[in-house]
Structure formats: C-alpha cells, structure tokens
Design a protein around this motif. Structure first.
Motif, PDB file in Angstrom:
ATOM      1  N   UNK A 139       0.807  -1.221   0.000  1.00  0.00           N
ATOM      2  CA  UNK A 139       0.000   0.000   0.000  1.00  0.00           C
ATOM      3  C   UNK A 139       0.844   1.277   0.000  1.00  0.00           C
ATOM      4  N   UNK A 140       1.977   1.296   0.703  1.00  0.00           N
ATOM      5  CA  UNK A 140       2.785   2.516   0.822  1.00  0.00           C
ATOM      6  C   UNK A 140       3.996   2.517  -0.095  1.00  0.00           C
ATOM      7  N   UNK A 141       4.080   1.581  -1.003  1.00  0.00           N
ATOM      8  CA  UNK A 141       5.310   1.394  -1.760  1.00  0.00           C
ATOM      9  C   UNK A 141       5.082   1.638  -3.241  1.00  0.00           C
ATOM     10  N   UNK A 142       5.816   2.601  -3.818  1.00  0.00           N
ATOM     11  CA  UNK A 142       5.848   2.780  -5.260  1.00  0.00           C
ATOM     12  C   UNK A 142       7.230   3.294  -5.651  1.00  0.00           C
ATOM     13  N   UNK A 143       7.421   3.617  -6.917  1.00  0.00           N
ATOM     14  CA  UNK A 143       8.747   3.987  -7.408  1.00  0.00           C
ATOM     15  C   UNK A 143       9.302   5.233  -6.708  1.00  0.00           C
ATOM     16  N   UNK A 144       8.420   6.089  -6.178  1.00  0.00           N
ATOM     17  CA  UNK A 144       8.886   7.321  -5.541  1.00  0.00           C
ATOM     18  C   UNK A 144       9.693   7.067  -4.280  1.00  0.00           C
ATOM     19  N   UNK A 145       9.469   5.927  -3.640  1.00  0.00           N
ATOM     20  CA  UNK A 145      10.255   5.574  -2.450  1.00  0.00           C
ATOM     21  C   UNK A 145      11.733   5.468  -2.819  1.00  0.00           C
ATOM     22  N   UNK A 146      12.045   4.666  -3.825  1.00  0.00           N
ATOM     23  CA  UNK A 146      13.433   4.521  -4.266  1.00  0.00           C
ATOM     24  C   UNK A 146      13.988   5.798  -4.862  1.00  0.00           C
ATOM     25  N   UNK A 147      13.132   6.558  -5.559  1.00  0.00           N
ATOM     26  CA  UNK A 147      13.579   7.818  -6.166  1.00  0.00           C
ATOM     27  C   UNK A 147      14.015   8.806  -5.090  1.00  0.00           C
ATOM     28  N   UNK A 148      13.238   8.909  -4.019  1.00  0.00           N
ATOM     29  CA  UNK A 148      13.610   9.832  -2.933  1.00  0.00           C
ATOM     30  C   UNK A 148      14.927   9.412  -2.283  1.00  0.00           C
ATOM     31  N   UNK A 149      15.061   8.115  -1.979  1.00  0.00           N
ATOM     32  CA  UNK A 149      16.272   7.638  -1.303  1.00  0.00           C
ATOM     33  C   UNK A 149      17.484   7.792  -2.209  1.00  0.00           C
ATOM     34  N   UNK A 150      17.339   7.400  -3.483  1.00  0.00           N
ATOM     35  CA  UNK A 150      18.444   7.519  -4.424  1.00  0.00           C
ATOM     36  C   UNK A 150      18.888   8.958  -4.612  1.00  0.00           C
ATOM     37  N   UNK A 151      17.926   9.880  -4.689  1.00  0.00           N
ATOM     38  CA  UNK A 151      18.254  11.303  -4.828  1.00  0.00           C
ATOM     39  C   UNK A 151      18.985  11.812  -3.590  1.00  0.00           C
ATOM     40  N   UNK A 152      18.493  11.439  -2.406  1.00  0.00           N
ATOM     41  CA  UNK A 152      19.126  11.858  -1.157  1.00  0.00           C
ATOM     42  C   UNK A 152      20.565  11.347  -1.066  1.00  0.00           C
ATOM     43  N   UNK A 153      20.792  10.093  -1.402  1.00  0.00           N
ATOM     44  CA  UNK A 153      22.145   9.525  -1.334  1.00  0.00           C
ATOM     45  C   UNK A 153      23.066  10.177  -2.363  1.00  0.00           C
TER      46      UNK A 153
END
Length: 466
Positions: A139-153
């Motif tokens: 329910x809370x998981x989509x591509x934006x999760x990885x996009x946010x983390x990848x951008x932050x790193x």
C-alpha cells in the motif's frame, strides 16, 4: 511526586525555576525530553517497551530521537535496524526535505562505527521490490520511495549505493513514461558524479529518446485547465532532464553543450517550479560559465542561487555551504586566492555547525572534499605543474583508499576543475565587466522563487542577445 523528581530538570524548566541555570538557559523542554528518553533507552537497549514506544511516536519526534541516538554505542544496532526501513526513510525525506540534517548525522555516525546504512537500505529496498512482486503490491510502496532515497544519497555523496537503488527503481517504474524518465534523470546524475561516464552515456541516450514523448504529452495537455498541475510537473521534469544533460556534458568537458542545456533548463522553469530545482540549475549554469570564462554571468547566477538558498533554506543550511563552495571555485578561477579561501572557510564553518567534528573525516564528510587539492594545484602557477600534482594525488589515493571511496571519487574529477582555471594573472575588475571580488555572500539579499523569477527577464534577455 516520584515521576517529577526523576526528571527534575524538566519540571524546573516547565515551572520557570532557575535552580539549574545551565539547563534553563540553554535547552527547551522538548529537547530535554528527547535527550532523557534516549539516555534511558541507552541504559537498557534491549528493552522492547522502549523500542515499541519509538515506533509509535509521531514522525517528527521519531526523526529527532533517532538523531539523538548518535554517539550512543549501545544503541547502534537499534538505530541501524530502525533506519534500515526504506519506507520510513522515504517518509522522512518527503516530510522534512527542507532540513535533512538529522538524517545526514545518522548516516555519518553509523559509517564512523563501521555500520553502513546506505548498503542496508539497498538490501532492504531490494527485498521490498521482491515482496511487492510476490504479493502483488504494497500500500505505501511505489517507485517514488526509491527515487527519494536515491536522490538523497546522490546529494549526500553515497553515489555507489544511490546508483544501485536507482537502477532497481527504474525497473519498478512504469516503462517508457515520465515515471521512468524522472528516475533516469537522477540515475544519470549519480553515474556522472561517480565518474562512470560510459554508463551515464547509455542512460543519456535512453533519456534523449524518451524526452520527446514527455514534450508531446505536455503540449497535448497545455490548454486543458484540469491538467494544469500535470503540465507543470512535466515542464519541471523537462527542466530537470536538461539540467542533468548539462551536468553530464560539463563532466565530459563539453562546455558549450553544458551551457546550452543549462540555459534551456532555466528557460523552462516557472515561478511555480520547486526551489531546489532552480538552485541546482543556477549552480550548474555558473559552473559552465566559469569553464567558458564568462565570469560575469557565472557571478550573476551564483548571486541568484545564494539569495534563493538563503530565503528557502537559511544561511546555516548545508545547501548554502555547497553554494559557497561554488563561489570559492569561481573566485579561484578568477585568481582571487585569498577571497576564495575565506569563502571556503565560511562553508566549512557551516558544515562544522551542522555535523560537528565528524565532518572532518573524508570518508563521511559533506561538501567539496577536494578543494585543498584544487588550491595546491592552482598555486603551482602553471597548468602542466598543476596537472602533474593532480595526477600524483590521485595515484596516492588509489593506493590507500578503496575503489569507491568518496574522496577518491571527487579526486578523479580534479582534471575537470583544472580546466576551469586560466593560470594567469587575471584581475577581478577586468572579468567580463564585473568586479568578482565585490561578491560578498553575507550581503546578498534573500530572494524567493518568485523574486528570482521577476529578475529572470534580464537573464533571458542576456541569453537571447548572444
């Protein structure tokens, strides 16, 4: 009254007493409560009740408690386990994007005790994707999760892990759509900054093929009132893609294309665009202008960037320090060595205020780690000597550091920065009609996105006149 006596400093502050002057004058009740909770947990780290209580805290308080756990060796494993949840990290980034200092502090602390949070996030993110495929959706998981983390790193310098997470995210995004293009944009940024230009070139080619579809989609929605937000989103994405292209060409030493794509990106930004996007674009154009010896335009762009960061993020933010480092490089390129060192020292002071003494460790530090080498190379006075100095430095780092060490990654890019320098006696007052020395970042007025936009016609006119 036992519970009051147990936390007597809190009750004194709350009641306005001055029995403990140091406590009363220096810290808020909220801060003392955070410290007391963390300190008690550190005395009994196996207590499941504390662990469960932390999970039930509101997101903002949980964010601060996890940051307070830094420097408590007994809580390292607990802290790492909690922060290894990609969904939680994604929530932190989404809700506190204007100031992620506590999250950076956690990364630095865990790295300093040989616990790599970025690697754990990559592993847990891969498990989430596998579980998502197996169960048919979370329910809370989509591509934006990885996009946010990848951008932050990417923005904090953990490029190898960022690339891994963004590559997984690309597989999770909808193929051939704006979703995938937004991921590819950040992936190419990470690959470029990591010096993996061959991989970045492949990503670049795919983005070029996809960009036309996004432009067509934006034009199709252009005159539909109900699609106004979607049009803005696609336009910002297009600007972000051109910014990524500009960065790639800059690192590939193609300064003409870097400048052109940077200006294209700037022309697509509107008053409703995200402030971070505008800051990134202005900083990248300034770099391209510096490389092309258009120092007046570089200074203009950096003035706008500094004013915007001061308004949106504050003069004590990490992004403000990063922008000051850009100004230090510009001043060095203009042969203003002492002024450059002073500005760089101001940036380092900000980093020390934010992250403390741990930011002195090159393996985990934020900011431009290689500035000292730039300075050493520049003061040799000649390009051949400077390049020889850089080559020796990189060879030394290769011998003593792992292949993907953050310092080595930045050192490999030294030759790109060397191309920005003229190694001549350039007077600041003769540079493209502007006295670059006169730039005092402390006197630059804070500007909102709309105020920068109000000034934009001057920049746009300058671009169109060329």
């Amino acid at each position: 009254m036992n519970h009051v006596a147990k936390f007597w400093p809190l009750s004194d502050v709350h009641l306005g007493r001055n029995n403990s002057g140091l406590v009363f004058n220096s810290k808020t009740l909220y801060r003392l409560a955070i410290e007391a909770t963390t300190r008690n947990f550190s005395n009994n780290p196996r207590c499941t009740a504390y662990r469960e209580a932390i999970d039930e805290l509101p997101l903002g308080i949980r964010f601060n408690v996890l940051s307070e756990m830094c420097d408590y060796p007994s809580l390292v494993d607990v802290q790492l386990k909690i922060l290894s949840d990609p969904l939680l990290i994604s929530d932190f980034i989404r809700n506190f994007s204007s100031d992620l200092t506590p999250l950076v502090q956690c990364l630095q602390w865990l790295e300093s005790v040989k616990k790599s949070l970025p690697i754990q996030l990559f592993r847990q993110y891969k498990k989430l994707i596998d579980e998502n495929i197996r169960t048919g959706g979370l329910s809370r998981f989509d591509y934006r999760c990885g996009l946010r983390i990848g951008t932050f790193l990417t923005e904090t310098g953990w490029l190898v892990e960022a690339i891994g997470i963004l590559q997984l995210t690309q597989q999770h995004a909808q193929f051939g759509t704006a979703e995938e293009l937004s991921v590819l944009r950040q992936l190419m940024r990470a690959q470029t900054l990591a010096g993996k230009l061959i991989n970045a070139n492949k990503t670049y080619d795919r983005m070029k093929r996809m960009l036309g579809k996004v432009v067509q989609q934006r034009l199709m929605f252009q005159n539909l009132p109900e699609k106004e937000r979607e049009v803005q989103r696609l336009q910002d994405l297009q600007a972000g893609v051109c910014h990524a292209f500009s960065l790639y060409h800059f690192e590939d030493l193609n300064l003409i294309d870097s400048y052109e794509y940077g200006m294209q990106s700037l022309s697509m930004i509107s008053a409703r665009s995200p402030s971070r996007l505008l800051v990134d674009v202005l900083r990248q154009i300034a770099r391209a202008c510096t490389g092309s010896q258009m120092y007046a335009k570089a200074a203009c762009m950096l003035k706008f960037a500094i004013g915007l960061v001061a308004h949106e993020y504050g003069r004590g933010s990490g992004l403000y320090a990063e922008t000051l480092e850009d100004l230090a490089i510009l001043l060095l390129a203009c042969n203003q060595v002492s002024e450059s060192v002073d500005v760089y020292a101001d940036a380092q002071h900000i980093y020390m205020q934010l992250y403390g003494a741990r930011n002195l460790l090159h393996s985990i530090a934020q900011g431009n780690l290689a500035y000292g080498l730039y300075l050493q190379a520049y003061v040799t006075g000649r390009r051949d000597r400077a390049l020889h100095h850089v080559t020796k430095a990189v060879e030394n780092y290769k011998r003593i550091l792992p292949p993907d060490h953050r310092m080595l990654t930045q050192a490999r890019r030294l030759s790109v920065i060397m191309d920005l320098f003229t190694f001549g006696s350039v007077a600041g007052s003769d540079l493209d009609g502007i006295n670059v020395v006169s730039i005092n970042h402390k006197e630059i007025e804070a500007l909102s996105v709309r105020e920068v936009w109000a000034h934009f016609h001057e920049i746009n006119k300058s671009y169109n006149d060329e």
